[in-house]
Design a protein around this motif. Structure first.
Motif, PDB file in Angstrom:
ATOM      1  N   LYS A 163      35.300  27.978  27.704  1.00 44.04           N
ATOM      2  CA  LYS A 163      35.873  27.228  28.825  1.00 44.04           C
ATOM      3  C   LYS A 163      36.910  28.037  29.601  1.00 44.04           C
ATOM      4  O   LYS A 163      36.906  28.037  30.838  1.00 44.04           O
ATOM      5  CB  LYS A 163      36.503  25.934  28.297  1.00 44.04           C
ATOM      6  N   SER A 164      37.804  28.738  28.900  1.00 40.39           N
ATOM      7  CA  SER A 164      38.862  29.471  29.600  1.00 40.39           C
ATOM      8  C   SER A 164      38.283  30.567  30.493  1.00 40.39           C
ATOM      9  O   SER A 164      38.762  30.791  31.614  1.00 40.39           O
ATOM     10  CB  SER A 164      39.830  30.101  28.583  1.00 40.39           C
ATOM     11  N   ILE A 165      37.223  31.223  30.012  1.00 44.18           N
ATOM     12  CA  ILE A 165      36.594  32.278  30.816  1.00 44.18           C
ATOM     13  C   ILE A 165      35.855  31.659  31.999  1.00 44.18           C
ATOM     14  O   ILE A 165      35.950  32.154  33.135  1.00 44.18           O
ATOM     15  CB  ILE A 165      35.621  33.107  29.947  1.00 44.18           C
ATOM     16  N   ARG A 166      35.132  30.576  31.744  1.00 42.15           N
ATOM     17  CA  ARG A 166      34.382  29.924  32.815  1.00 42.15           C
ATOM     18  C   ARG A 166      35.313  29.450  33.928  1.00 42.15           C
ATOM     19  O   ARG A 166      35.021  29.630  35.116  1.00 42.15           O
ATOM     20  CB  ARG A 166      33.593  28.749  32.235  1.00 42.15           C
ATOM     21  N   GLU A 167      36.446  28.868  33.546  1.00 45.70           N
ATOM     22  CA  GLU A 167      37.388  28.373  34.559  1.00 45.70           C
ATOM     23  C   GLU A 167      37.990  29.510  35.364  1.00 45.70           C
ATOM     24  O   GLU A 167      38.080  29.437  36.602  1.00 45.70           O
ATOM     25  CB  GLU A 167      38.493  27.555  33.883  1.00 45.70           C
ATOM     26  N   ASN A 168      38.412  30.572  34.687  1.00 50.02           N
ATOM     27  CA  ASN A 168      39.021  31.693  35.412  1.00 50.02           C
ATOM     28  C   ASN A 168      38.014  32.428  36.286  1.00 50.02           C
ATOM     29  O   ASN A 168      38.366  32.930  37.356  1.00 50.02           O
ATOM     30  CB  ASN A 168      39.688  32.655  34.427  1.00 50.02           C
TER      31      ASN A 168
ATOM     32  N   HIS B   8      35.557  30.881  37.792  1.00 47.50           N
ATOM     33  CA  HIS B   8      35.444  29.974  38.938  1.00 47.50           C
ATOM     34  C   HIS B   8      36.593  30.228  39.921  1.00 47.50           C
ATOM     35  O   HIS B   8      36.376  30.317  41.137  1.00 47.50           O
ATOM     36  CB  HIS B   8      35.469  28.518  38.457  1.00 47.50           C
ATOM     37  N   PHE B   9      37.818  30.335  39.399  1.00 46.66           N
ATOM     38  CA  PHE B   9      38.975  30.592  40.267  1.00 46.66           C
ATOM     39  C   PHE B   9      38.864  31.969  40.935  1.00 46.66           C
ATOM     40  O   PHE B   9      39.224  32.136  42.102  1.00 46.66           O
ATOM     41  CB  PHE B   9      40.273  30.513  39.458  1.00 46.66           C
ATOM     42  N   LEU B  10      38.359  32.968  40.180  1.00 42.23           N
ATOM     43  CA  LEU B  10      38.228  34.317  40.744  1.00 42.23           C
ATOM     44  C   LEU B  10      37.194  34.336  41.863  1.00 42.23           C
ATOM     45  O   LEU B  10      37.415  34.957  42.913  1.00 42.23           O
ATOM     46  CB  LEU B  10      37.839  35.314  39.635  1.00 42.23           C
ATOM     47  N   CYS B  11      36.078  33.640  41.667  1.00 38.73           N
ATOM     48  CA  CYS B  11      35.069  33.559  42.736  1.00 38.73           C
ATOM     49  C   CYS B  11      35.649  32.887  43.985  1.00 38.73           C
ATOM     50  O   CYS B  11      35.406  33.333  45.124  1.00 38.73           O
ATOM     51  CB  CYS B  11      33.840  32.779  42.250  1.00 38.73           C
ATOM     52  N   ALA B  12      36.419  31.825  43.757  1.00 39.12           N
ATOM     53  CA  ALA B  12      37.035  31.125  44.891  1.00 39.12           C
ATOM     54  C   ALA B  12      38.029  32.030  45.615  1.00 39.12           C
ATOM     55  O   ALA B  12      38.094  32.045  46.854  1.00 39.12           O
ATOM     56  CB  ALA B  12      37.729  29.853  44.400  1.00 39.12           C
ATOM     57  N   GLU B  13      38.794  32.800  44.844  1.00 41.67           N
ATOM     58  CA  GLU B  13      39.772  33.718  45.443  1.00 41.67           C
ATOM     59  C   GLU B  13      39.079  34.799  46.265  1.00 41.67           C
ATOM     60  O   GLU B  13      39.497  35.119  47.383  1.00 41.67           O
ATOM     61  CB  GLU B  13      40.621  34.352  44.340  1.00 41.67           C
TER      62      GLU B  13
ATOM     63  N   LEU C 109      43.659  37.292  37.739  1.00 44.96           N
ATOM     64  CA  LEU C 109      42.547  36.494  37.233  1.00 44.96           C
ATOM     65  C   LEU C 109      41.572  37.358  36.434  1.00 44.96           C
ATOM     66  O   LEU C 109      41.078  36.957  35.379  1.00 44.96           O
ATOM     67  CB  LEU C 109      41.819  35.814  38.399  1.00 44.96           C
ATOM     68  N   LYS C 110      41.295  38.553  36.955  1.00 49.98           N
ATOM     69  CA  LYS C 110      40.417  39.471  36.225  1.00 49.98           C
ATOM     70  C   LYS C 110      41.017  39.825  34.873  1.00 49.98           C
ATOM     71  O   LYS C 110      40.319  39.843  33.847  1.00 49.98           O
ATOM     72  CB  LYS C 110      40.185  40.746  37.029  1.00 49.98           C
ATOM     73  N   THR C 111      42.313  40.085  34.834  1.00 47.67           N
ATOM     74  CA  THR C 111      42.989  40.452  33.584  1.00 47.67           C
ATOM     75  C   THR C 111      42.899  39.324  32.562  1.00 47.67           C
ATOM     76  O   THR C 111      42.670  39.566  31.367  1.00 47.67           O
ATOM     77  CB  THR C 111      44.461  40.800  33.866  1.00 47.67           C
TER      78      THR C 111
ATOM     79  N   GLU D 117      32.709  40.514  31.414  1.00 44.28           N
ATOM     80  CA  GLU D 117      33.705  41.526  31.790  1.00 44.28           C
ATOM     81  C   GLU D 117      33.245  42.297  33.024  1.00 44.28           C
ATOM     82  O   GLU D 117      34.030  42.561  33.949  1.00 44.28           O
ATOM     83  CB  GLU D 117      33.931  42.502  30.632  1.00 44.28           C
ATOM     84  N   PHE D 118      31.966  42.692  33.036  1.00 39.34           N
ATOM     85  CA  PHE D 118      31.429  43.431  34.177  1.00 39.34           C
ATOM     86  C   PHE D 118      31.477  42.586  35.446  1.00 39.34           C
ATOM     87  O   PHE D 118      31.811  43.097  36.525  1.00 39.34           O
ATOM     88  CB  PHE D 118      29.984  43.860  33.900  1.00 39.34           C
ATOM     89  N   VAL D 119      31.145  41.297  35.318  1.00 39.95           N
ATOM     90  CA  VAL D 119      31.186  40.412  36.481  1.00 39.95           C
ATOM     91  C   VAL D 119      32.609  40.345  37.041  1.00 39.95           C
ATOM     92  O   VAL D 119      32.827  40.464  38.253  1.00 39.95           O
ATOM     93  CB  VAL D 119      30.683  39.004  36.109  1.00 39.95           C
ATOM     94  N   ALA D 120      33.579  40.159  36.163  1.00 40.93           N
ATOM     95  CA  ALA D 120      34.980  40.061  36.606  1.00 40.93           C
ATOM     96  C   ALA D 120      35.442  41.356  37.263  1.00 40.93           C
ATOM     97  O   ALA D 120      36.118  41.337  38.300  1.00 40.93           O
ATOM     98  CB  ALA D 120      35.874  39.722  35.412  1.00 40.93           C
ATOM     99  N   ASN D 121      35.085  42.489  36.667  1.00 41.12           N
ATOM    100  CA  ASN D 121      35.475  43.785  37.245  1.00 41.12           C
ATOM    101  C   ASN D 121      34.906  43.972  38.640  1.00 41.12           C
ATOM    102  O   ASN D 121      35.593  44.440  39.555  1.00 41.12           O
ATOM    103  CB  ASN D 121      35.022  44.926  36.329  1.00 41.12           C
ATOM    104  N   ASP D 122      33.625  43.612  38.815  1.00 40.26           N
ATOM    105  CA  ASP D 122      33.012  43.826  40.129  1.00 40.26           C
ATOM    106  C   ASP D 122      33.481  42.806  41.154  1.00 40.26           C
ATOM    107  O   ASP D 122      33.526  43.112  42.354  1.00 40.26           O
ATOM    108  CB  ASP D 122      31.484  43.816  39.999  1.00 40.26           C
ATOM    109  N   LEU D 123      33.848  41.616  40.708  1.00 35.71           N
ATOM    110  CA  LEU D 123      34.451  40.664  41.650  1.00 35.71           C
ATOM    111  C   LEU D 123      35.778  41.203  42.167  1.00 35.71           C
ATOM    112  O   LEU D 123      36.059  41.145  43.379  1.00 35.71           O
ATOM    113  CB  LEU D 123      34.653  39.310  40.964  1.00 35.71           C
ATOM    114  N   GLN D 124      36.594  41.709  41.253  1.00 40.07           N
ATOM    115  CA  GLN D 124      37.873  42.277  41.678  1.00 40.07           C
ATOM    116  C   GLN D 124      37.668  43.513  42.564  1.00 40.07           C
ATOM    117  O   GLN D 124      38.443  43.779  43.472  1.00 40.07           O
ATOM    118  CB  GLN D 124      38.703  42.636  40.452  1.00 40.07           C
ATOM    119  N   ARG D 125      36.565  44.230  42.307  1.00 33.22           N
ATOM    120  CA  ARG D 125      36.242  45.399  43.135  1.00 33.22           C
ATOM    121  C   ARG D 125      35.937  44.976  44.572  1.00 33.22           C
ATOM    122  O   ARG D 125      36.299  45.690  45.521  1.00 33.22           O
ATOM    123  CB  ARG D 125      35.039  46.126  42.532  1.00 33.22           C
TER     124      ARG D 125
END
Length: 548
Positions: free
Chosen positions: A10-15, A17-22, A55-57, A84-92
């Motif tokens: 849940k914590s990863i899914r929520e963050n 979601h917030f990262l995609c919105a950001e 958010l990525k962190t 992890e890869f998804v979060a890294n590339d979103l932040q990229r």
């Protein structure tokens, strides 16, 4: 192809979601900037760098915590790595948006950028980000594919901009610096497409429980549709990664837990060679090679669906099974090889060119083991010749002593490419892309050294390895004598030298690699010490070679 519904914490899914919105918010601002550039809009994007990073962190930290409990669960571990890869590339994507603005700031004439081209491209990227949540929560690989396909559209947009800017370079009134910075802006947007494709591949990997890239997924999906009947429920698990870059996976029926087939993919030329090798063995010696169930090619990649062969690899037998099982497998292997060699024998002389092969591989060896680079070696006051010089001299001797006949060989006769089925008392070969007519000492030497190089160093295992090498040598030497092959041992010495020395590029243990390297040099020196014309009288000192 059946997938499993991913259970994202849940914590990863929520963050996520917030990262995609950001990221969508930042891209919306970037889209607005290209429509109506203002310093305030640019500043809003630049000021939000920390939000995406934080958010990525959080996502990465949560993945690390979850992975500590997933060491024995390969699927969960793969899912977390993919997230992890998804979060890294979103932040990229956030970083690329800011970097594009830095290039825009250096453009004096904003019209040079042709800014009205960019909102549509950025909107494409936003559409990809919007699909991430759907692909993740629903384990929807089709949505993940749609994300990756946006990269092609972004790439096409980039090529149009590139042509536009390079054409403008011919305008005598153009500002070169403005065109250069416009190209850099376009390049940053192009890289957004690359990030979307990487996100797509990570999501697909998480969904199917198998690390894949875009090309591999389409090949896997296509071939499994050929295999999977109505109500089929198949899963995929990696069983090997070859040194040539191919991946090998087992296609398993989830209901029966049996392996239905083996999936192998990689560079098209190598997979095609594998396919041709299997086909040639079917015509030359039926029953030895697996059947090809399906074949597909796509761009520069290709894939095979191959029959799963029952049995154990020879490597597994040497390291894990009883002496009786080992001896039974070795007896069957020797008998099979002799039968193949007799049936495929031609009167065409064959040159193994072992020294030429070794010379070509020295660069790779020395990149792994720089200590094997040539230096002057002194022993008892004498300066010994370099290995490179010895190889040159041995190549001349080897060329003068070809094999008296050719046989059809495996070509990569390592212990993990040989399967013994104890139930049927049969040998099977796999990984057949190098099969051809050649001197049989090529396969003999590769097999013997692939046993020796097994990196299990306890005394009992080394004794078993020595037994296999000695017994195999005696069997193949007896075959050579019956066939009137008088120079077998001379040529085998050169083949063993090549295999000992060149195989060190796969060995990290320095002492084990040095033992192999010195054996290679010793064998070459022994060959050169044999007077020309006496090659038939040359004898190998096998006990010394295979005892540590």
């Amino acid at each position: 192809m059946a997938g499993q519904r991913s259970h994202v914490p849940k914590s990863i899914r929520e963050n996520l979601h917030f990262l995609c919105a950001e990221i969508d918010g930042q891209l919306t601002q970037l889209e607005a900037f290209f429509k109506a550039p203002t310093a305030a809009t640019a500043r809003r994007i630049m000021d939000r760098a920390g939000y995406a990073h934080n958010l990525k962190t959080r996502i990465l930290a949560a993945c690390v915590r979850q992975m500590t409990d997933a060491k024995k669960d390969n699927r969960k571990h793969l899912t977390l790595r993919s997230l992890e890869f998804v979060a890294n590339d979103l932040q990229r994507l956030s970083s690329l948006a800011r970097q594009s603005l830095r290039h825009v700031e250096k453009i004096e004439d904003f019209a040079t950028l042709v800014p009205d081209r960019y909102p549509a491209i950025v909107k494409r990227v936003r559409q990809g980000v919007a699909r991430i949540g759907q692909a993740l929560v629903g384990s929807d690989s089709e949505k993940a594919i749609e994300i990756g396909q946006i990269q092609d559209k972004v790439e096409a947009d980039y090529r149009k901009l590139f042509k536009l800017y390079t054409r403008e370079m011919r305008n005598p009134d153009a500002r070169p610096a403005d065109i250069a910075n416009s190209l850099l802006v376009a390049s940053e947007i192009q890289r957004m497409g690359d990030s979307l494709k990487a996100i797509s591949e990570a999501l697909i990997s998480a969904n199917i429980g198998q690390a894949v890239n875009f090309e591999r997924y389409f090949a896997l999906r296509g071939l499994m549709s050929d295999l999977e009947g109505p109500g089929g429920d198949l899963t995929v698990e990696t069983i090997a990664e070859t040194r040539s870059g191919s991946s090998i996976s087992a296609i398993r029926d989830r209901k029966t837990e049996t392996v239905a087939a083996v999936f192998k993919d990689g560079e098209k030329s190598k997979v095609k060679e594998e396919r041709e090798g299997v086909k040639s063995w079917h015509s030359i010696y039926p029953g030895l090679a697996p059947k090809i169930l399906s074949y597909q090619k796509r761009n520069q990649s290709a894939a095979l669906l191959i029959e799963h062969l029952p049995g154990l690899t020879f490597e597994h037998i040497v390291l894990n099974e009883t002496d009786a099982m080992r001896d039974t497998a070795l007896t069957r292997l020797s008998a099979t090889l002799k039968d193949i060699w007799k049936q495929t024998r031609t009167q065409e002389p064959a040159e193994a060119a072992s020294m030429q092969q070794l010379a070509r591989r020295l660069g790779e060896v020395r990149r792994v083991h720089p200590e094997f680079r040539d230096r002057k070696v002194r022993f008892s006051g004498e300066v010994l010749p370099s290995l490179d010089r010895l190889i040159e001299e041995a190549a001349v001797r080897e060329a003068a002593v070809p094999a008296p006949f050719s046989v059809y060989i495996h070509g990569d006769f390592n212990v993990d490419n040989i399967i013994f089925d104890p139930g049927e008392d049969r040998i099977h070969f796999i990984d057949l892309h190098r099969s051809r007519y050649m001197d049989y000492v090529q396969d003999v030497s590769v097999f013997m050294v692939s046993n020796y190089r097994l990196q299990v160093l306890d005394h009992e295992t080394r004794r078993r390895i020595m037994h296999v090498s000695q017994a195999f040598y005696k069997s193949t030497r007896a075959f050579a004598r019956k066939q009137g092959d008088d120079t077998f041992e001379f040529r085998l010495a050169l083949g063993l030298a090549r295999s000992f020395a060149s195989s060190t590029r796969f060995i990290f243990d320095k002492s084990h690699a040095r033992r192999m390297w010195l054996r290679g040099r010793y064998l070459i020196e022994q060959v050169l010490a044999c007077p020309p014309g006496d090659e038939a009288r040359f004898r190998l000192q096998m006990k010394e070679l295979f005892v540590d």
